[in-house]
Design a protein around this motif. Sequence first.
Motif, PDB file in Angstrom:
ATOM      1  N   ASN A 103      32.394  51.493  40.382  1.00 55.06           N
ATOM      2  CA  ASN A 103      33.687  51.805  41.001  1.00 55.06           C
ATOM      3  C   ASN A 103      34.261  53.107  40.471  1.00 55.06           C
ATOM      4  OD1 ASN A 103      33.921  49.839  42.857  1.00 55.06           O
ATOM      5  ND2 ASN A 103      35.127  48.449  41.601  1.00 55.06           N
ATOM      6  N   ALA A 104      33.813  53.468  39.248  1.00 54.42           N
ATOM      7  CA  ALA A 104      34.316  54.714  38.661  1.00 54.42           C
ATOM      8  C   ALA A 104      33.573  55.925  39.220  1.00 54.42           C
ATOM      9  CB  ALA A 104      34.143  54.647  37.150  1.00 54.42           C
ATOM     10  N   MET A 105      32.480  55.660  39.954  1.00 54.23           N
ATOM     11  CA  MET A 105      31.680  56.780  40.483  1.00 54.23           C
ATOM     12  C   MET A 105      32.326  57.378  41.732  1.00 54.23           C
ATOM     13  SD  MET A 105      27.866  55.221  40.290  1.00 54.23           S
ATOM     14  CE  MET A 105      27.403  55.998  41.802  1.00 54.23           C
ATOM     15  N   PRO A 106      32.216  58.723  41.892  1.00 53.28           N
ATOM     16  CA  PRO A 106      32.762  59.309  43.127  1.00 53.28           C
ATOM     17  C   PRO A 106      31.856  59.066  44.328  1.00 53.28           C
ATOM     18  CG  PRO A 106      31.833  61.015  41.733  1.00 53.28           C
ATOM     19  CD  PRO A 106      31.696  59.736  40.978  1.00 53.28           C
ATOM     20  N   ASP A 107      30.554  58.740  44.057  1.00 50.92           N
ATOM     21  CA  ASP A 107      29.609  58.501  45.155  1.00 50.92           C
ATOM     22  C   ASP A 107      29.604  57.031  45.543  1.00 50.92           C
ATOM     23  OD1 ASP A 107      28.993  61.109  44.979  1.00 50.92           O
ATOM     24  OD2 ASP A 107      27.066  60.844  43.978  1.00 50.92           O
ATOM     25  N   GLY A 108      29.291  56.784  46.803  1.00 54.10           N
ATOM     26  CA  GLY A 108      29.200  55.408  47.281  1.00 54.10           C
ATOM     27  C   GLY A 108      27.868  54.808  46.860  1.00 54.10           C
ATOM     28  N   ALA A 109      27.898  53.539  46.412  1.00 52.25           N
ATOM     29  CA  ALA A 109      26.651  52.848  46.042  1.00 52.25           C
ATOM     30  C   ALA A 109      26.669  51.472  46.707  1.00 52.25           C
ATOM     31  CB  ALA A 109      26.548  52.708  44.531  1.00 52.25           C
ATOM     32  N   VAL A 110      25.604  51.192  47.468  1.00 45.04           N
ATOM     33  CA  VAL A 110      25.525  49.910  48.177  1.00 45.04           C
ATOM     34  C   VAL A 110      24.214  49.238  47.775  1.00 45.04           C
ATOM     35  CG1 VAL A 110      25.682  48.787  50.438  1.00 45.04           C
ATOM     36  CG2 VAL A 110      26.621  51.091  50.129  1.00 45.04           C
ATOM     37  N   ILE A 111      24.301  48.021  47.233  1.00 46.61           N
ATOM     38  CA  ILE A 111      23.069  47.299  46.864  1.00 46.61           C
ATOM     39  C   ILE A 111      22.651  46.440  48.059  1.00 46.61           C
ATOM     40  CG2 ILE A 111      22.059  45.596  45.295  1.00 46.61           C
ATOM     41  CD1 ILE A 111      23.851  46.625  43.117  1.00 46.61           C
ATOM     42  N   LEU A 112      21.380  46.619  48.458  1.00 42.62           N
ATOM     43  CA  LEU A 112      20.861  45.905  49.633  1.00 42.62           C
ATOM     44  C   LEU A 112      19.680  45.025  49.246  1.00 42.62           C
ATOM     45  CD1 LEU A 112      20.661  49.026  51.979  1.00 42.62           C
ATOM     46  CD2 LEU A 112      22.487  47.347  51.937  1.00 42.62           C
ATOM     47  N   ASN A 113      19.491  43.937  49.986  1.00 44.38           N
ATOM     48  CA  ASN A 113      18.292  43.127  49.739  1.00 44.38           C
ATOM     49  C   ASN A 113      17.161  43.601  50.657  1.00 44.38           C
ATOM     50  OD1 ASN A 113      18.745  42.067  52.256  1.00 44.38           O
ATOM     51  ND2 ASN A 113      19.483  40.089  51.536  1.00 44.38           N
ATOM     52  N   ASN A 116      17.907  44.514  54.201  1.00 46.11           N
ATOM     53  CA  ASN A 116      18.988  45.507  54.328  1.00 46.11           C
ATOM     54  C   ASN A 116      20.367  44.862  54.446  1.00 46.11           C
ATOM     55  OD1 ASN A 116      17.262  47.709  54.174  1.00 46.11           O
ATOM     56  ND2 ASN A 116      16.763  47.533  56.349  1.00 46.11           N
ATOM     57  N   GLU A 117      20.501  43.635  53.906  1.00 49.05           N
ATOM     58  CA  GLU A 117      21.823  42.985  53.898  1.00 49.05           C
ATOM     59  C   GLU A 117      22.563  43.393  52.629  1.00 49.05           C
ATOM     60  OE1 GLU A 117      20.286  39.050  56.335  1.00 49.05           O
ATOM     61  OE2 GLU A 117      20.407  39.029  54.150  1.00 49.05           O
ATOM     62  N   ILE A 118      23.891  43.565  52.781  1.00 52.22           N
ATOM     63  CA  ILE A 118      24.689  44.072  51.650  1.00 52.22           C
ATOM     64  C   ILE A 118      24.887  42.975  50.605  1.00 52.22           C
ATOM     65  CG2 ILE A 118      26.948  45.012  51.005  1.00 52.22           C
ATOM     66  CD1 ILE A 118      27.085  46.208  53.829  1.00 52.22           C
ATOM     67  N   ILE A 119      24.483  43.270  49.357  1.00 49.49           N
ATOM     68  CA  ILE A 119      24.716  42.323  48.256  1.00 49.49           C
ATOM     69  C   ILE A 119      26.066  42.651  47.619  1.00 49.49           C
ATOM     70  CG2 ILE A 119      23.892  41.556  46.006  1.00 49.49           C
ATOM     71  CD1 ILE A 119      21.053  42.067  47.029  1.00 49.49           C
ATOM     72  N   ASP A 185      11.667  44.673  46.169  1.00 50.62           N
ATOM     73  CA  ASP A 185      12.096  45.140  47.485  1.00 50.62           C
ATOM     74  C   ASP A 185      13.610  45.217  47.660  1.00 50.62           C
ATOM     75  OD1 ASP A 185      11.197  46.347  49.657  1.00 50.62           O
ATOM     76  OD2 ASP A 185      10.700  44.547  50.799  1.00 50.62           O
ATOM     77  N   GLN A 186      14.330  45.462  46.558  1.00 52.58           N
ATOM     78  CA  GLN A 186      15.766  45.692  46.692  1.00 52.58           C
ATOM     79  C   GLN A 186      16.001  47.191  46.793  1.00 52.58           C
ATOM     80  OE1 GLN A 186      16.962  43.155  43.391  1.00 52.58           O
ATOM     81  NE2 GLN A 186      18.653  42.500  44.696  1.00 52.58           N
ATOM     82  N   LYS A 187      17.156  47.554  47.370  1.00 56.12           N
ATOM     83  CA  LYS A 187      17.420  48.982  47.577  1.00 56.12           C
ATOM     84  C   LYS A 187      18.839  49.329  47.140  1.00 56.12           C
ATOM     85  CE  LYS A 187      14.769  48.676  51.743  1.00 56.12           C
ATOM     86  NZ  LYS A 187      15.074  47.928  52.917  1.00 56.12           N
ATOM     87  N   LEU A 188      18.973  50.566  46.701  1.00 57.18           N
ATOM     88  CA  LEU A 188      20.299  51.083  46.396  1.00 57.18           C
ATOM     89  C   LEU A 188      20.536  52.232  47.365  1.00 57.18           C
ATOM     90  CD1 LEU A 188      22.679  51.054  44.376  1.00 57.18           C
ATOM     91  CD2 LEU A 188      21.427  52.704  43.035  1.00 57.18           C
ATOM     92  N   LEU A 189      21.555  52.076  48.208  1.00 60.10           N
ATOM     93  CA  LEU A 189      21.880  53.140  49.165  1.00 60.10           C
ATOM     94  C   LEU A 189      22.980  53.983  48.547  1.00 60.10           C
ATOM     95  CD1 LEU A 189      21.837  54.450  52.019  1.00 60.10           C
ATOM     96  CD2 LEU A 189      23.459  52.696  52.730  1.00 60.10           C
ATOM     97  N   LEU A 190      22.700  55.277  48.349  1.00 58.99           N
ATOM     98  CA  LEU A 190      23.682  56.168  47.725  1.00 58.99           C
ATOM     99  C   LEU A 190      24.306  57.069  48.783  1.00 58.99           C
ATOM    100  CD1 LEU A 190      21.565  57.102  44.595  1.00 58.99           C
ATOM    101  CD2 LEU A 190      23.597  55.662  44.631  1.00 58.99           C
TER     102      LEU A 190
END
Length: 434
Positions: A103-113, A116-119, A185-190
Amino acid sequence: MSDAARKFLLGIVLFLIAGALVGGIYGYAVIGLMVAALLALVWQVRQLLSFDRALRTGNFDDFRYGDGIWEQLFSRFRYENDKSQRRKQEYRRLLKEIRKSTNAMPDGAVILNADNEIITCNRAAKGLAGLKRKKDLGQRVDNILRDPELVGLLHAKDQSASIEIPSPVVDGNWLNCRVVRYGADQKLLLLRDVTERIQLSKMRRDFVANASHELRSPLTVISGYLDALSDDDQMPSTWAKPVSQMRVQGKRMRHILGELLELSRLESAGKAESDQTVDVVDLLNKAKQAYEGHAQVASIVVREESSAGLNSIPAEIETVIVNLLSNAVRFTPNDGEITLAWRSGADGADLVVSDTGEGIDPEFIPRLTERFFRIDKGRSREAGGTGLGLAIVKHVLARHNAELLISSEPGEGSEFRCHFPAERVVVSPPSLLS
Ligand code: ADP
């Protein structure tokens, strides 16, 4: 079999024997056995119901009838249950920690399974892409951010790939997206806001295009007067050389401006959409014919190793061939050989221009597609080069999701390979190609 299981079976057998014996004393051994079996069954059913209740309530403390195998079962289950609770707590704590730090990061981070569902996602992902941690939890990210390029990126194997998409939240803003794979097979979308960079590069592109356009008209006028002057019989002979040089330089400037305009057009044109199938071998043969009869040119060979066509715009593929071939001609001695080849395979198709010329020092190879980069500026200028040819080739290829692969050995020659992805290759009989 464990000790408890053995004890359990022995207990039942002894209980049944005791029932039969007591019944036997009164002359009803079978009835005694049946009563004992019934009692044993009732007891076990009771244990089972207690186990079921403990499972439902999660409360194992008030289990009163536990001993033997049941006791072992309950204690094992309670142990596993406690362990999993502790793990869950730890997982929640970790997730909270991760969320706090991201949350302190200026970039968006989305953890996906894997689907591609949002964790989970951080606060910046909300501001940049409108994702809401609680509301969008479990939703497919490509159902929320519906960009075809993003869908492609989520399925791409290339870890270093990144794309730029228009912001779904603020009109005119741009987001850079990258996908980092980890674990099973998890992904981090930045997500990163790149609006400023995109605007700056658009300003630069517009400036170059406008300046080239504005310079072209006065240059045409000057060149026109120079042509008229050189045709004028009354022009003093001392002017002949300077006028001729001015005409050559004027032509060169028009050529540079033309190429700069072409580069600006290619940069802002997006992907090459076309319903045409280009006969690459035909274009290679035509390019070869343009040099036929020239004494100062190395021999040129065309190798047709595939009959596949290419989904593209003929003029753009012609530009690629002309630029690569004219370079090969300039940098290969007359007794050398230039090969133009077209081949295809399962992973796409290759347009290859190779020569046995002077080759390129490896340190310069990564810089060859930079605008105005020339290894020997003076020589390139003399030979009519602008330093923009390979930059144009690179941009045409980028419009086709294709890439330019250069390999060279100083003194041995060079190979320029344009690799087109399989979706651009049209496999059909050559006679049907247009
Ligand atoms: P130019 O107009 O100078 O040819 P390019 O962008 O087409 O500009 O090429 C950039 C530079 O790459 C050239 O100046 C030359 O130094 C090098 N180069 C390109 N093709 C070849 C080749 N086939 N053999 C050797 N050097 C080459």
